[in-house]
Scaffold this motif. Structure first.
Motif, PDB file in Angstrom:
ATOM      1  N   MET A   1      19.294 -28.221   1.078  1.00 59.13           N
ATOM      2  CA  MET A   1      18.699 -26.672   1.925  1.00 59.13           C
ATOM      3  C   MET A   1      19.999 -25.945   2.233  1.00 59.13           C
ATOM      4  O   MET A   1      19.965 -25.169   1.859  1.00 59.13           O
ATOM      5  N   LEU A   2      21.260 -26.960   2.387  1.00 60.03           N
ATOM      6  CA  LEU A   2      22.059 -26.452   2.900  1.00 60.03           C
ATOM      7  C   LEU A   2      22.907 -26.179   1.891  1.00 60.03           C
ATOM      8  O   LEU A   2      22.794 -24.521   2.171  1.00 60.03           O
ATOM      9  N   PHE A   3      23.080 -26.626   0.884  1.00 61.19           N
ATOM     10  CA  PHE A   3      23.925 -25.623  -0.542  1.00 61.19           C
ATOM     11  C   PHE A   3      23.079 -24.889  -0.702  1.00 61.19           C
ATOM     12  O   PHE A   3      23.892 -24.322  -1.532  1.00 61.19           O
ATOM     13  N   MET A   4      21.715 -24.647  -0.453  1.00 61.17           N
ATOM     14  CA  MET A   4      20.655 -23.172  -1.323  1.00 61.17           C
ATOM     15  C   MET A   4      21.427 -22.276  -0.508  1.00 61.17           C
ATOM     16  O   MET A   4      21.503 -21.249  -0.639  1.00 61.17           O
ATOM     17  N   LEU A   5      21.193 -22.273   1.288  1.00 62.01           N
ATOM     18  CA  LEU A   5      21.771 -21.434   1.953  1.00 62.01           C
ATOM     19  C   LEU A   5      23.192 -21.154   1.931  1.00 62.01           C
ATOM     20  O   LEU A   5      23.410 -20.125   1.558  1.00 62.01           O
TER      21      LEU A   5
END
Length: 189
Positions: free
Chosen positions: A175-179
């Protein structure tokens, strides 16, 4: 060891990791909440999220299983050294993780076009998935190896650690890297 002793051992080893996984899942949910405003800019984004997170678990869960089996069989030593079995498993997982990320972007785009829904440009969806996939692959491989090796050296059964470690690292960093990748693609486009 008795059945009760086996159950207690599994419970004792897995419970702390599962509690950490719970916190990681909540954190990933908070990050998901923060990308909701990007959904209007990149239609199809939410369709990719569960598929992306699930494939992180599938690809790197298999890697964790290979490492765990190798440790149990004495074929892999719990340290970072040049080991052909370990290198091959890591490289295969890395290629699978990147490849499936691209496939997620392409299939999401095709599926949404086929059913007539609004969808972002193909290069945007693939770009988001490629960047997020690349970054999560690096973190998952390194994190999985470090945590499994450390646990094994401390006497923990890696089979009890692989699932929670993979899902927690995959959810948090996925999720962090998708953001991050959404922001990066937004700046480029």
């Amino acid at each position: 060891m008795s059945v009760r002793g086996d159950v207690w051992s599994i419970y004792r080893e897995a419970l702390p990791v599962l509690v950490i996984a719970l916190g990681g899942g909540l954190f990933a949910g908070l990050v998901l909440e923060s990308i909701l405003e990007s959904v209007e800019r990149f239609p199809g984004l939410l369709v990719m999220v569960p598929v992306f997170l699930a494939t992180r678990g599938n690809v790197y869960g298999a890697l964790g299983g290979r490492i765990s089996s190798g440790l149990h069989q004495g074929l892999i030593e719990p340290r970072f050294q040049r080991d052909e079995r370990l290198v091959n498993a890591v490289v295969a997982s890395f290629i699978n993780g990147i490849g499936i990320s691209i496939v997620i972007g392409v299939l999401t785009w095709i599926a949404l076009l086929a059913i007539g829904w609004e969808v972002a440009a193909l290069y945007e969806l693939v770009g988001i998935m490629l960047i997020a996939g690349l970054l999560t692959s690096v973190i998952l491989i390194f994190g999985l190896l470090v945590l499994i090796f450390a646990g094994y050296k401390r006497g923990y059964d890696p089979d009890n650690l692989v699932g929670p470690i993979v899902t927690t690292l995959g959810d948090i960093f996925g999720m962090l890297f998708m953001l991050f990748s959404i922001g990066f693609v937004e700046v480029l486009v």
